[in-house]
Motif scaffolding. Structure first.
Motif, PDB file in Angstrom:
ATOM      1  N   LEU A  38       0.831  -1.187   0.000  1.00  0.00           N
ATOM      2  CA  LEU A  38       0.000   0.000   0.000  1.00  0.00           C
ATOM      3  C   LEU A  38       0.873   1.247   0.000  1.00  0.00           C
ATOM      4  CD1 LEU A  38      -2.855   1.236   0.230  1.00  0.00           C
ATOM      5  CD2 LEU A  38      -2.580   1.115   2.703  1.00  0.00           C
ATOM      6  N   ASN A  39       0.635   2.138  -0.911  1.00  0.00           N
ATOM      7  CA  ASN A  39       1.369   3.397  -1.046  1.00  0.00           C
ATOM      8  C   ASN A  39       2.877   3.182  -1.189  1.00  0.00           C
ATOM      9  OD1 ASN A  39      -1.016   4.897  -0.798  1.00  0.00           O
ATOM     10  ND2 ASN A  39      -0.883   4.824   1.426  1.00  0.00           N
ATOM     11  N   ARG A  40       3.271   2.006  -1.635  1.00  0.00           N
ATOM     12  CA  ARG A  40       4.683   1.660  -1.844  1.00  0.00           C
ATOM     13  C   ARG A  40       5.523   1.821  -0.573  1.00  0.00           C
ATOM     14  NH1 ARG A  40       5.983   0.454  -6.955  1.00  0.00           N
ATOM     15  NH2 ARG A  40       4.614   1.161  -8.578  1.00  0.00           N
ATOM     16  N   ARG A  41       4.879   1.694   0.576  1.00  0.00           N
ATOM     17  CA  ARG A  41       5.584   1.784   1.853  1.00  0.00           C
ATOM     18  C   ARG A  41       5.222   0.556   2.664  1.00  0.00           C
ATOM     19  NH1 ARG A  41       4.644   7.480   4.488  1.00  0.00           N
ATOM     20  NH2 ARG A  41       6.169   6.591   5.892  1.00  0.00           N
ATOM     21  N   GLY A  42       6.191  -0.006   3.298  1.00  0.00           N
ATOM     22  CA  GLY A  42       5.934  -1.174   4.129  1.00  0.00           C
ATOM     23  C   GLY A  42       7.053  -1.364   5.125  1.00  0.00           C
ATOM     24  N   ASP A  43       6.978  -2.425   5.864  1.00  0.00           N
ATOM     25  CA  ASP A  43       7.981  -2.752   6.866  1.00  0.00           C
ATOM     26  C   ASP A  43       9.138  -3.460   6.186  1.00  0.00           C
ATOM     27  OD1 ASP A  43       9.500  -3.628   8.966  1.00  0.00           O
ATOM     28  OD2 ASP A  43       7.979  -4.975   9.765  1.00  0.00           O
ATOM     29  N   ASP A  44      10.250  -2.771   6.036  1.00  0.00           N
ATOM     30  CA  ASP A  44      11.426  -3.347   5.395  1.00  0.00           C
ATOM     31  C   ASP A  44      12.473  -3.806   6.398  1.00  0.00           C
ATOM     32  OD1 ASP A  44      10.518  -3.104   2.810  1.00  0.00           O
ATOM     33  OD2 ASP A  44      11.350  -1.113   2.550  1.00  0.00           O
ATOM     34  N   THR A  45      12.074  -3.968   7.661  1.00  0.00           N
ATOM     35  CA  THR A  45      13.052  -4.445   8.633  1.00  0.00           C
ATOM     36  C   THR A  45      13.481  -5.859   8.253  1.00  0.00           C
ATOM     37  OG1 THR A  45      11.314  -5.285  10.077  1.00  0.00           O
ATOM     38  CG2 THR A  45      12.117  -3.050  10.517  1.00  0.00           C
ATOM     39  N   PRO A  46      14.733  -6.214   8.545  1.00  0.00           N
ATOM     40  CA  PRO A  46      15.215  -7.537   8.145  1.00  0.00           C
ATOM     41  C   PRO A  46      14.525  -8.655   8.924  1.00  0.00           C
ATOM     42  CG  PRO A  46      16.950  -6.296   9.274  1.00  0.00           C
ATOM     43  CD  PRO A  46      15.756  -5.407   9.170  1.00  0.00           C
TER      44      PRO A  46
END
Length: 97
Positions: A38-46
């Motif tokens: 959504l909105n090209r944002r997300g949780d990118d934590t490893p």
């Protein structure tokens, strides 16, 4: 001179086709790309990754929401080129906030 222009035209056409077709091998079209965010944002934590011996899928895990943990395995093509879906499981985890 007409021959040079026709060669140049053929070359330009070939280059244009290569540029247009270069995106056809997209992982999303083959079902191996990332899910839309959504909105090209997300949780990118490893994720925490557990490596398994060769010929076994590795395991990755991380919190995927409040009170939820996701587990997934790697996937790769078999000898026939078939690429199965990665196994994914979402389970309750009270430590995930």
């Amino acid at each position: 001179m007409g021959r040079i222009l026709s060669r140049a035209g053929v070359t330009a056409t070939c280059v244009a086709l290569l540029v247009l077709l270069s995106g056809c091998g997209d992982d999303d079209e083959r079902g191996m790309g990332d899910a839309p965010v959504l909105n090209r944002r997300g949780d990118d934590t490893p994720a925490e990754v557990f490596n398994f011996p060769d010929h076994f899928g590795n395991l990755a895990t991380k919190c995927v929401g409040h009170g939820l943990r996701g587990y997934t395995t790697t996937h790769f093509a078999d000898d026939d080129g078939y690429i199965p879906s990665a196994n994914t499981k979402i389970v309750p985890d009270p430590d995930c906030r």
